[in-house]
Design a protein around this motif. Structure first.
Motif, PDB file in Angstrom:
ATOM      1  N   TYR A  53       0.804  -1.220   0.000  1.00 40.68           N
ATOM      2  CA  TYR A  53       0.000   0.000   0.000  1.00 40.68           C
ATOM      3  C   TYR A  53       0.843   1.278   0.000  1.00 40.68           C
ATOM      4  N   SER A 253     -11.520  -5.172   0.294  1.00 34.78           N
ATOM      5  CA  SER A 253     -10.633  -6.278  -0.089  1.00 34.78           C
ATOM      6  C   SER A 253      -9.295  -6.172   0.618  1.00 34.78           C
ATOM      7  N   SER A 254      -8.577  -7.268   0.638  1.00 31.18           N
ATOM      8  CA  SER A 254      -7.227  -7.282   1.186  1.00 31.18           C
ATOM      9  C   SER A 254      -6.281  -7.681   0.067  1.00 31.18           C
ATOM     10  N   ASP A 256      -3.017  -6.739   0.083  1.00 30.30           N
ATOM     11  CA  ASP A 256      -1.631  -6.668   0.560  1.00 30.30           C
ATOM     12  C   ASP A 256      -1.157  -8.032   1.026  1.00 30.30           C
ATOM     13  N   LYS A 299      -9.889  -7.303   8.593  1.00 30.78           N
ATOM     14  CA  LYS A 299      -8.625  -6.850   9.191  1.00 30.78           C
ATOM     15  C   LYS A 299      -7.514  -6.631   8.170  1.00 30.78           C
ATOM     16  N   GLY A 300      -7.634  -7.253   7.003  1.00 29.15           N
ATOM     17  CA  GLY A 300      -6.581  -7.081   6.001  1.00 29.15           C
ATOM     18  C   GLY A 300      -6.782  -5.879   5.108  1.00 29.15           C
ATOM     19  N   CYS A 301      -7.947  -5.226   5.178  1.00 25.33           N
ATOM     20  CA  CYS A 301      -8.213  -4.138   4.226  1.00 25.33           C
ATOM     21  C   CYS A 301      -7.557  -2.838   4.698  1.00 25.33           C
ATOM     22  N   LYS A 305      -6.683  -0.881   8.537  1.00 25.04           N
ATOM     23  CA  LYS A 305      -5.325  -0.542   8.970  1.00 25.04           C
ATOM     24  C   LYS A 305      -5.175   0.960   9.194  1.00 25.04           C
TER      25      LYS A 305
END
Length: 473
Positions: A53, A253-254, A256, A299-301, A305
């Motif tokens: 990111y 979405s995630s 990363d 938690k991954g989006c 973060k």
């Protein structure tokens, strides 16, 4: 302050420092300033937000003649409100960054069209600190309160219906409303680029009213490539709906895959999950319905973060300001310690590790005060960052193994998500933030709340004066 310029030949962006006319810096100071920005992105924000990111760039030195000619060329394009500062044309130093209006996840064919949406989501939580003295701050988010002051001072023409808490809720209904509100009243919180060119956005209160039909004309080939959709209001609504749904899917979405730093033990919003001033919430209350609080962000989006980093503002500016004054008194007595305290860098691994201390019990030390001040600066950086979403239509036979893909009703898009504007907020800006916070809350309380209370009082009085008379028939 920075100014960015796009070099289309190399598909990179050059960022130059800006200064007030009376505050010049040496070439060495400018180089160090830019290097600190690179180091902060690499050692701090990449750890918090994730490898894919954050794009840190590098410091480059350019021929002075090239810089002078460049600045002359772009001077006329700078907004009048931003011309109070001069661009650095003497050092030759600049930051070189990738052009984030393009896909960043893989090499792509240049002839394929690229759509990019830039969103400045702002602060996604209501303060939970016990140091907050204004009760209104526990009910209404900073963005919604600030809107009233900005309109009153002529910054914008009208109040936006956008509320950051709706976008950060993870609830698709609330997120759709938030994104449509941004599209209706973009202000400086939303821009749309097509093949690197700005096609939708707002510079200031003098900008023309947003034209959805013109925007839909630009977007239609992306979302309805077969051209089976007629023009007119129905077409415009359908295109805007597709855009909003695709952006929502990307934000949830995630994408990363690298190591993403997490705050220990993990920060969660402890205040209200719904802003009382959000038009979405108000409309549901009028219908006698409750606002769906949140479905929760994955938690991954990137939104999750970003919110985690924002919540490093553990004490709110009201609780933080006395600690800032403690550090200031120490520096007045020992000015040579400023470098040791890492106020101006270096932003290295040691600086990052200190940010992970989430304790809020004040032991009276300068060390505690400094940690909270540095956390606040990082949180403010996350509250003011921009998210860049680049989309490119997938070819029919293209394999999607190596890149993230998001579907729409008629097509599929390869996409990348990046973060922009990650310069650490200046230590010296804290007194300004404290004064601005008081100004925002006081104006909102005196105008909006007073008006709401007057309306409620009138309604109550009317109900008191109402008498039911029964007559014999």
């Amino acid at each position: 302050m920075m100014f960015s310029f796009l070099l289309t030949e190399r598909c990179v962006v050059l960022r130059f420092l800006k200064f007030p006319p009376n505050r010049k810096k040496t070439s060495e100071e400018i180089f160090q300033h830019l290097q600190n920005i690179v180091d902060f992105g690499k050692n701090v924000m990449k750890e918090f937000l994730g490898e894919n990111y954050v794009h840190c760039g590098e410091v480059v030195q350019l021929p002075l003649e090239f810089v002078k000619q460049l600045c002359l060329k772009i001077q006329s394009e700078r907004p009048e409100s931003r011309c109070d500062k001069d661009l650095d044309t003497l050092s030759g130093y600049a930051m070189c960054l990738p052009n984030l209006t393009r896909l960043q996840t893989y090499h792509f064919a240049e002839h394929r069209p690229i759509l990019c949406v830039e969103i400045k989501p702002k602060c996604g939580f209501i303060p939970f600190s016990s140091d907050v003295t204004h009760e209104m701050k526990h009910k209404v988010c900073r963005y919604c309160m600030h809107q009233h002051l900005k309109v009153a001072t002529g910054k914008w023409k009208q109040i936006s219906k956008y509320c950051p808490l709706d976008l950060y809720s993870g609830n698709k209904q609330r997120m759709h409303f938030a994104l449509k509100s941004l599209l209706q009243e973009a202000q400086n919180n939303l821009k749309i680029f097509k093949n690197g060119e700005l096609i939708y956005g707002c510079k200031d209160a003098r900008s023309p009213v947003a034209d959805w039909s013109e925007l839909a004309h630009h977007l239609k080939p992306f979302f309805f490539p077969s051209n089976g959709l007629a023009s007119g209001p129905h077409c415009t609504r359908a295109v805007i709906r597709e855009l909003v749904h695709v952006i929502t899917r990307v934000l949830l979405s995630s994408s990363d895959k690298g190591r993403a730093g997490t705050l220990r033990p993990g920060l969660r919003p402890r205040g209200p999950r719904v802003c009382e001033a959000s038009p979405f919430s108000r409309s549901l209350r009028c219908q006698g319905k409750n606002t769906p609080e949140r479905s929760g962000l994955p938690k991954g989006c990137l939104l999750y973060k970003t919110l985690q980093v924002q919540m490093l503002d553990l004490l709110d500016i009201e609780g933080l300001y006395p600690l800032y004054n403690r550090v200031e008194r120490y520096l007045e007595e020992f000015p040579e310690e400023r470098k040791t305290l890492q106020i101006d860098g270096p932003y290295d691994e040691a600086f990052y590790q200190k940010l992970l201390d989430l304790s809020t019990e004040d032991d009276g030390t300068v060390a505690f005060a400094l940690t909270k001040v540095q956390q606040y600066r990082v949180a403010m950086t996350a509250k003011d960052c921009s998210i860049m979403i680049a989309l490119s239509p997938c070819l029919q036979d293209a394999s999607s193994d190596q890149r993230p893909v998001v579907p729409s009703s008629r097509s599929r898009f390869a996409f990348s998500v990046s973060v922009l504007d990650l310069d650490l907020k200046p230590y010296e800006s804290i007194p300004h933030q404290y004064k601005l916070d008081g100004k925002i809350v006081n104006y909102y309380s005196k105008t909006v709340c007073a008006k709401d209370n007057a309306v409620m009082s009138t309604r109550f009085k009317e109900s008191e004066d109402c008498t039911l008379v029964l007559h014999k028939v």
